[in-house]
Design an enzyme around this catalytic site. Structure first.
Site: not given
Ligand SMILES: CC(C)(COP(=O)(O)OP(=O)(O)OC[C@H]1O[C@@H](n2cnc3c(N)ncnc32)[C@H](O)[C@@H]1OP(=O)(O)O)[C@@H](O)C(=O)NCCC(=O)NCCS
Length: 121
Positions: A53, A86, A91, A98
């Site tokens: 997260a 998983e 999402n 990933y």
């Molecule tokens: C998933 C999560 C960890 C991503 O964290 P983040 O720091 O925002 O991710 P990053 O900035 O490293 O993103 C890397 C790439 O992932 C993709 N990405 C990340 N967030 C995205 C979004 N909201 N929509 C579409 N693509 C997304 C993009 O390709 C992004 O690259 P870009 O910004 O150059 O387009 C965050 O959204 C989160 O905490 N979500 C809630 C918890 C969760 O879902 N955890 C995973 C459970 S399996």
């Protein structure tokens, strides 16, 4: 399935199988805040990402990708042959992240989550 209780976090972080990575911000006065975390659990040669997260206000800055890529590199350096997780099939943010880390979909677990959503492996 997403949310852990505080007790589950404590149990997980104490486990010798767990590797936990954090991302912190440092303010002007030196105060630190945890803004992201990634947990992996390793059994034999299999590492599993168990929790990931990033703080909602600091998303889309590469923190999540850095945490996952670093976790994968450390698991591989520690001898893991596979890196598993998983994720909810809906999402999109996590799935794209990933994919950018080189992970691919290996299977689907129908209705894996309590609310009926599928998990992608
Ligand atoms: C998933 C999560 C960890 C991503 O964290 P983040 O720091 O925002 O991710 P990053 O900035 O490293 O993103 C890397 C790439 O992932 C993709 N990405 C990340 N967030 C995205 C979004 N909201 N929509 C579409 N693509 C997304 C993009 O390709 C992004 O690259 P870009 O910004 O150059 O387009 C965050 O959204 C989160 O905490 N979500 C809630 C918890 C969760 O879902 N955890 C995973 C459970 S399996």
């Amino acid at each position: 399935d997403g949310m852990w209780s505080a007790a589950q976090f404590e149990e997980e972080i104490r486990s010798p199988r767990t590797a936990a990575l954090g991302a912190w911000t440092v303010g002007d006065s030196g105060d630190e805040a945890l803004v992201g975390m990634c947990f992996t659990s390793t059994v034999l040669d299999e590492a599993s990402l168990t929790s990931l997260a990033v703080h909602p206000r600091l998303r889309r800055r590469g923190i999540g990708e850095a945490l996952v890529c670093e976790s994968m590199a450390r698991a591989q350096a520690a001898g893991a042959a596979r890196f598993l997780l998983e994720v909810r099939s809906g999402n999109e943010a996590a799935l794209r992240l990933y994919g950018r880390c080189g992970l691919t979909v290996a299977g689907r677990r129908p209705r894996y989550y309590r609310d009926g959503e599928d998990a992608l492996l």
